[in-house]
Write an enzyme that holds these catalytic residues in place. Sequence first.
Site, PDB file in Angstrom:
ATOM      1  N   CYS A   1       0.826  -1.214   0.000  1.00 62.33           N
ATOM      2  CA  CYS A   1       0.000   0.000   0.000  1.00 62.33           C
ATOM      3  C   CYS A   1       0.858   1.262   0.000  1.00 62.33           C
ATOM      4  O   CYS A   1       0.515   2.262  -0.632  1.00 62.33           O
ATOM      5  CB  CYS A   1      -0.940   0.001   1.192  1.00 62.33           C
ATOM      6  SG  CYS A   1      -0.107   0.034   2.790  1.00 62.33           S
TER       7      CYS A   1
ATOM      8  N   HIS B   1      -2.312   0.790   7.152  1.00 64.63           N
ATOM      9  CA  HIS B   1      -2.590   0.888   5.716  1.00 64.63           C
ATOM     10  C   HIS B   1      -2.397   2.319   5.239  1.00 64.63           C
ATOM     11  O   HIS B   1      -2.863   3.272   5.880  1.00 64.63           O
ATOM     12  CB  HIS B   1      -4.030   0.443   5.449  1.00 64.63           C
ATOM     13  CG  HIS B   1      -4.394   0.337   3.998  1.00 64.63           C
ATOM     14  ND1 HIS B   1      -3.669  -0.419   3.102  1.00 64.63           N
ATOM     15  CD2 HIS B   1      -5.405   0.899   3.283  1.00 64.63           C
ATOM     16  CE1 HIS B   1      -4.238  -0.328   1.905  1.00 64.63           C
ATOM     17  NE2 HIS B   1      -5.275   0.474   2.001  1.00 64.63           N
TER      18      HIS B   1
ATOM     19  N   ASN C   1      -8.070   4.598  -2.451  1.00 66.43           N
ATOM     20  CA  ASN C   1      -7.528   3.371  -1.899  1.00 66.43           C
ATOM     21  C   ASN C   1      -6.870   2.559  -3.008  1.00 66.43           C
ATOM     22  O   ASN C   1      -6.956   2.919  -4.184  1.00 66.43           O
ATOM     23  CB  ASN C   1      -8.639   2.566  -1.216  1.00 66.43           C
ATOM     24  CG  ASN C   1      -8.102   1.610  -0.173  1.00 66.43           C
ATOM     25  OD1 ASN C   1      -6.901   1.442  -0.013  1.00 66.43           O
ATOM     26  ND2 ASN C   1      -8.997   0.955   0.548  1.00 66.43           N
TER      27      ASN C   1
END
Length: 469
Positions: free
Chosen positions: A93, A388, A410
């Site tokens: 991520c 994250h 995202n």
Amino acid sequence: MNVKRQLLMTGLCCVTLATAAQTKGGELSASMLKDIVKEQKQEPASKALANAVGANAIDDLAKNRQNAGALDTYFSIETPAQSITDQKSSGRCWMFSGMNVLRSNYTRQHGDSLQLEFSQAYLFFYDQLEKANLMLQGIIDTGEKPIDDQRVQFFFRAPLSDGGTFCGVSDLCEKYGLVPKEVMPESFTSDNTSKARQLINSKLREFGLQLRDMVQKDKSQSSLNKAKVRMLAQVYHMLELTIGQPPQKFTYAFRNKKGVAVGQAHEYTPQQFYSEVVGGPLNGTFIMAMNDPRRPYYKTYEVELDRHSYDGHNWRYVNLPMDDIEQMAIASLRDGCKLYSSYDVGKQLDRKRGFADTENFDYASLFGTTFGMDKAQRISTFDSGSTHAMTLTAVDLDDKGKATKWKVENSWGADWGQKGCLIMTDRWLREYMFRLVVDKKYVPEKILRAAETEPVMVMPEDPLFLPDD
């Protein structure tokens, strides 16, 4: 004394020491268990609740129906949308978010009609190779220490991981450049990293033991370096098989969102392509802000050994109150600049709606208790921390200029949440946001001065310093 007797005596000694360390009366006794059972409610409603909880997902039962209405998707300040990425079954991520910021900066300066996505597989190849070298050299550097030393254990515990921070993006890009995704697309393993990582980690631990043996036998530095090169050649081979061969040169023409070439194709090296799309070094252009209420604010901290490469930068951050972090984020977004940011994303997250709010789920009422720790207490007890990274893209301000909600891009695919995005309330962000990377031009002078002070060194074992993945 023979060996068997010596081992027996050693074992008895350990048992004696362990027994002496126990507190008398601290065991879970039969009488204590009886008292615990007495505390349980026996009314019919309790039985019905137990039946419901036993047969359903906890989040379905704890969902706050008063907070489940239609989402307000309007944002008073919003950066241009770009294509949504998908990290699949990997912990990259930090790389996806960092690259999202870099491509947004390029298209913002050269026309938002351009379509550009960088190859995550390319940079991931070198990330894993660099981390392998960091581990092996760390083993050499600590080779004279006992194997149960904290630093030696640090290197053996997780030689490679997918996780990282924006510092890794900046160091790796500057060293190895960038390539478009079309030039080096994802492989099955770059999308699904666990098996290859497990195998390479096992090999690195084996290599680590060999290097420790060489150090303890006083082998020369030249011999150690040659051995390390052979070991890294094996890691390189495994990466090449699983991720692909990183290109040295390629030909590329920029394209618009319709896939039509914009201008003539040119030949690039990865470093030349990086220079064209980024324009110069990243290191020195940003600060990393952290909200850690356990530590004094307006001080700089550096995490020992928390870097992607041996010659790279340790993760350094300025600890700030959320008010300051939000003001820098608003200034950046107002100017059209997206930001790397990280969160404890699993807390109070409604995955189906792509919505994070502290009131999404009422676990307290469901279980007849309270969950009363504040942010500092959650961090200290490993209950919360950054898990994250996502790309901060929008904020909605009320008529007094106060943030009410935020939006991030995202990296879980375009079909997730709000067309690949997550909307979060300001009250959720203040509780579960941890890191923000901000271009220095949006940072107040007071904070810039704090960022330039000598950092306080902190240990990587701290609960807040796990990498984003």
